[in-house]
Design a protein around this motif. Structure first.
Motif, PDB file in Angstrom:
ATOM      1  N   LYS A  22     -20.785  27.014 -44.726  1.00  0.00           N
ATOM      2  CA  LYS A  22     -19.574  27.698 -45.210  1.00  0.00           C
ATOM      3  C   LYS A  22     -19.707  28.068 -46.675  1.00  0.00           C
ATOM      4  CE  LYS A  22     -16.051  24.931 -46.591  1.00  0.00           C
ATOM      5  NZ  LYS A  22     -15.520  25.119 -47.948  1.00  0.00           N
ATOM      6  N   LEU A  26     -19.591  32.052 -47.918  1.00  0.00           N
ATOM      7  CA  LEU A  26     -18.466  32.635 -48.679  1.00  0.00           C
ATOM      8  C   LEU A  26     -18.962  33.480 -49.863  1.00  0.00           C
ATOM      9  CD1 LEU A  26     -15.988  29.608 -48.530  1.00  0.00           C
ATOM     10  CD2 LEU A  26     -15.689  31.833 -47.421  1.00  0.00           C
ATOM     11  N   ALA A  96     -11.896  29.729 -52.743  1.00  0.00           N
ATOM     12  CA  ALA A  96     -13.155  30.475 -52.870  1.00  0.00           C
ATOM     13  C   ALA A  96     -12.918  31.981 -52.961  1.00  0.00           C
ATOM     14  CB  ALA A  96     -14.075  30.143 -51.703  1.00  0.00           C
ATOM     15  N   ARG A 124      -8.641  21.666 -60.604  1.00  0.00           N
ATOM     16  CA  ARG A 124      -9.627  22.711 -60.326  1.00  0.00           C
ATOM     17  C   ARG A 124      -9.365  24.029 -61.053  1.00  0.00           C
ATOM     18  NH1 ARG A 124     -11.199  22.821 -54.176  1.00  0.00           N
ATOM     19  NH2 ARG A 124     -13.147  23.587 -55.041  1.00  0.00           N
ATOM     20  N   PRO A 125      -9.423  24.007 -62.394  1.00  0.00           N
ATOM     21  CA  PRO A 125      -9.218  25.256 -63.144  1.00  0.00           C
ATOM     22  C   PRO A 125     -10.406  26.211 -62.972  1.00  0.00           C
ATOM     23  CG  PRO A 125      -9.917  23.487 -64.617  1.00  0.00           C
ATOM     24  CD  PRO A 125      -9.743  22.866 -63.266  1.00  0.00           C
ATOM     25  N   ILE A 126     -10.250  27.465 -63.414  1.00  0.00           N
ATOM     26  CA  ILE A 126     -11.372  28.414 -63.374  1.00  0.00           C
ATOM     27  C   ILE A 126     -11.678  28.928 -64.787  1.00  0.00           C
ATOM     28  CG2 ILE A 126     -11.135  29.122 -60.951  1.00  0.00           C
ATOM     29  CD1 ILE A 126      -9.784  31.719 -62.092  1.00  0.00           C
ATOM     30  N   LEU A 128     -13.925  28.112 -66.854  1.00  0.00           N
ATOM     31  CA  LEU A 128     -15.344  28.335 -67.149  1.00  0.00           C
ATOM     32  C   LEU A 128     -15.826  29.664 -66.566  1.00  0.00           C
ATOM     33  CD1 LEU A 128     -16.638  24.689 -66.546  1.00  0.00           C
ATOM     34  CD2 LEU A 128     -15.836  25.740 -68.666  1.00  0.00           C
ATOM     35  N   THR A 165     -20.686  24.141 -62.767  1.00  0.00           N
ATOM     36  CA  THR A 165     -19.717  24.612 -61.791  1.00  0.00           C
ATOM     37  C   THR A 165     -20.431  25.458 -60.741  1.00  0.00           C
ATOM     38  OG1 THR A 165     -17.928  26.228 -61.459  1.00  0.00           O
ATOM     39  CG2 THR A 165     -18.963  26.254 -63.623  1.00  0.00           C
ATOM     40  N   VAL A 166     -20.183  25.151 -59.472  1.00  0.00           N
ATOM     41  CA  VAL A 166     -20.907  25.818 -58.382  1.00  0.00           C
ATOM     42  C   VAL A 166     -20.410  27.260 -58.227  1.00  0.00           C
ATOM     43  CG1 VAL A 166     -21.420  25.771 -55.915  1.00  0.00           C
ATOM     44  CG2 VAL A 166     -21.323  23.626 -57.200  1.00  0.00           C
ATOM     45  N   THR A 167     -19.118  27.437 -57.960  1.00  0.00           N
ATOM     46  CA  THR A 167     -18.633  28.813 -57.769  1.00  0.00           C
ATOM     47  C   THR A 167     -18.663  29.586 -59.088  1.00  0.00           C
ATOM     48  OG1 THR A 167     -16.381  27.947 -57.860  1.00  0.00           O
ATOM     49  CG2 THR A 167     -17.240  28.467 -55.681  1.00  0.00           C
ATOM     50  N   GLU A 191     -27.198  23.580 -56.678  1.00  0.00           N
ATOM     51  CA  GLU A 191     -26.927  23.441 -55.247  1.00  0.00           C
ATOM     52  C   GLU A 191     -27.734  24.474 -54.432  1.00  0.00           C
ATOM     53  OE1 GLU A 191     -24.957  22.325 -57.410  1.00  0.00           O
ATOM     54  OE2 GLU A 191     -23.785  20.716 -56.524  1.00  0.00           O
ATOM     55  N   THR A 309     -20.169  15.136 -53.729  1.00  0.00           N
ATOM     56  CA  THR A 309     -18.746  14.777 -53.629  1.00  0.00           C
ATOM     57  C   THR A 309     -18.206  15.117 -52.238  1.00  0.00           C
ATOM     58  OG1 THR A 309     -16.536  15.268 -54.469  1.00  0.00           O
ATOM     59  CG2 THR A 309     -18.144  16.994 -54.762  1.00  0.00           C
ATOM     60  N   ASP A 310     -18.772  16.154 -51.612  1.00  0.00           N
ATOM     61  CA  ASP A 310     -18.293  16.558 -50.285  1.00  0.00           C
ATOM     62  C   ASP A 310     -18.690  15.574 -49.186  1.00  0.00           C
ATOM     63  OD1 ASP A 310     -17.204  18.746 -51.502  1.00  0.00           O
ATOM     64  OD2 ASP A 310     -18.720  20.171 -50.811  1.00  0.00           O
TER      65      ASP A 310
END
Ligand code: EPZ
Length: 426
Positions: A22, A26, A96, A124-126, A128, A165-167, A191, A309-310
């Protein structure tokens, strides 16, 4: 609202096919916004977040087609995009959606994306994502709950994330692919989903080196083109089935997975006494066998290649069945322990202090009505229910449908007693 009814105590045996990831599918779908040509994506998992992303792209007037039902592949064509906008109604159900910000700004010079707001696992801010896009020349304001972004053409820059940060890494990768000049992205996420996105972008004509390392180099190009790409296997789904096998096997064979993405989890499960083997002839096959006695182990969640963490919630379910004391610390998100409270209701011995849990086991779990609070928390409740006495009813299973493809069918195929029920009146 649908529920799962699980009768615990059945030994799991057999084979399960792991779906596409997933969290790789995405960003790949969002990346299709970068070109006017069709992008064909295969090994797409049929989960609710993917349906939401397809709706979001369709809302932007992209062509989103699938040759089969339920869809396991998509052709996405963003020839023109009339609404460069991700509305609140869609973003609130799937954070996402923010992955469309980078591609929209890079290709169309404008984007309007609703701020995601908090969710069950933390604020979970954005910030960055926004700072990095500003460094590439984006003019960004936050107005009435929306991020409004504009740029004539983004310009490459040296960007260093103060925190991984991944996303965020994915948004900058897609934005820089069409920017003018060179971008050097430091402290990037490692990742496997980042490597998969970079591979797709390179197939589309992007110039990227170093994805999968902390420093990624991107030389922007004027235009990208269509391509075909197969999404990597879902390491978190695979990890969840490994834990299921460790707790309730029998022996389970996982097919179509990527064992090399599961290093930290496999090492931890082996520390707990679990027998996990890679197939000698086929490196996409893993076998897991439950030990006579599971042993306690400590876990601190980390960015990849650390313990994900998942997988923390699922590991906590396992720790309730392991002999000894397991210390589990969540170090990525500030509020990802809600499953512990539900596990307590099933008889687990867990002491929670802030972001740490001390789990003493083994404790026999008893079936109880429990409520899923987020995607991975619901997976941990399913795992606990598989070994509990009597029947467990898990409420709000829509959380699990966001990220696990047909989990009840897959578990039933392994011998579990699990059914999806709609309580009367809902
Ligand atoms: C991705 O979320 C995954 N989602 C999550 O998957 C996963 O838990 C998470 O990475 C960590 O591995 C997708 O890939 C779609 P982050 P993301 O930005 O990118 C803070 C699942 O169950 N941060 O790496 O949103 C943030 O609050 C899920 O499938 C900022 O402070 O996570 C967190 O504490 C849920 N400012 C930490 O960084 C920012 O601008 C890491 O978050 C961005 C992040």
């Amino acid at each position: 609202m649908e529920q799962f009814r699980i009768q615990g105590g059945r030994k799991l045996r057999g084979e399960v096919r792991i779906s596409g990831a997933k969290n790789a599918a995405l960003p790949a779908m969002a990346a299709a916004l970068l070109t006017r040509e069709p992008v064909h994506l295969k090994n797409i998992p049929h989960v609710r977040d993917i349906v939401t992303m397809a709706k979001l792209l369709a809302h932007m007037r992209c062509r989103v087609e699938s040759p089969d039902i339920p869809p396991s592949a998509f052709t996405i064509q963003a020839e023109t995009v009339s609404h460069a906008e991700a509305p609140y109604e869609l973003v609130k159900t799937m954070r996402a959606s923010v992955l469309t910000l980078g591609p929209l700004l890079a290709r169309f010079g404008r984007a309007r994306v609703s701020l995601p707001g908090g969710c069950a696992i933390g604020a979970r801010p954005i910030d960055l994502h926004i700072q990095a896009l500003e460094a590439l020349g984006g003019e960004i304001s936050v107005d009435h709950g929306y991020v409004q972004a504009r740029a004539e053409r983004l310009r490459g820059a040296r960007v260093r994330f103060p925190r991984i940060t991944v996303t965020g890494t994915e948004n900058i990768l897609t934005a820089a692919a069409l920017a003018e000049g060179e971008t050097i992205l430091e402290n990037a996420a490692l990742e496997p989903e980042i490597g998969d996105l970079a591979e797709l972008l390179v197939k589309m004509g992007a110039k990227i080196e170093g994805a999968g390392t902390p420093t990624i180099w991107i030389e922007g190009v004027k235009e990208l083109h269509g391509t075909e790409h197969t999404i990597i296997p879902d390491r978190i789904e695979a990890g969840t089935f490994l834990v299921a096998g460790a707790m309730a096997g029998g022996e389970i064979t996982l097919t179509h997975c990527a064992p090399h993405h599961l290093g930290a989890l496999i090492a931890k499960l082996r520390e707990c006494g679990v027998d996990i083997r890679c197939d000698a002839a086929d490196n996409s096959i893993l076998r897991v066998r439950a030990p006579k006695k599971l042993l306690a182990a400590d876990v601190i969640t980390q960015e990849y290649p650390g313990f994900a963490t998942d997988m923390q919630a699922q590991f906590m379910a396992l720790a309730t069945q392991a002999e000894g004391v397991s210390h589990i610390r969540e170090a990525i998100f500030e509020n990802r322990m809600l499953h512990a409270v539900e596990l307590l209701r099933m008889g687990a011995n867990i002491h929670i202090e802030g972001n740490s849990a001390v789990v003493t086991g083994p404790t026999p779990l008893t079936g109880a009505p429990v409520t899923a609070s987020d995607l991975r928390a619901s997976a941990s409740l399913v795992l606990a229910a598989l070994v509990a006495n009597n029947t467990t009813t898990i409420d709000r299973v829509y959380h699990i449908d966001r990220g696990y493809e047909r989990i009840e069918e897959k578990l039933r195929g392994l011998g579990a007693s699990i059914e999806r029920v709609s309580p009367s009146g809902s």
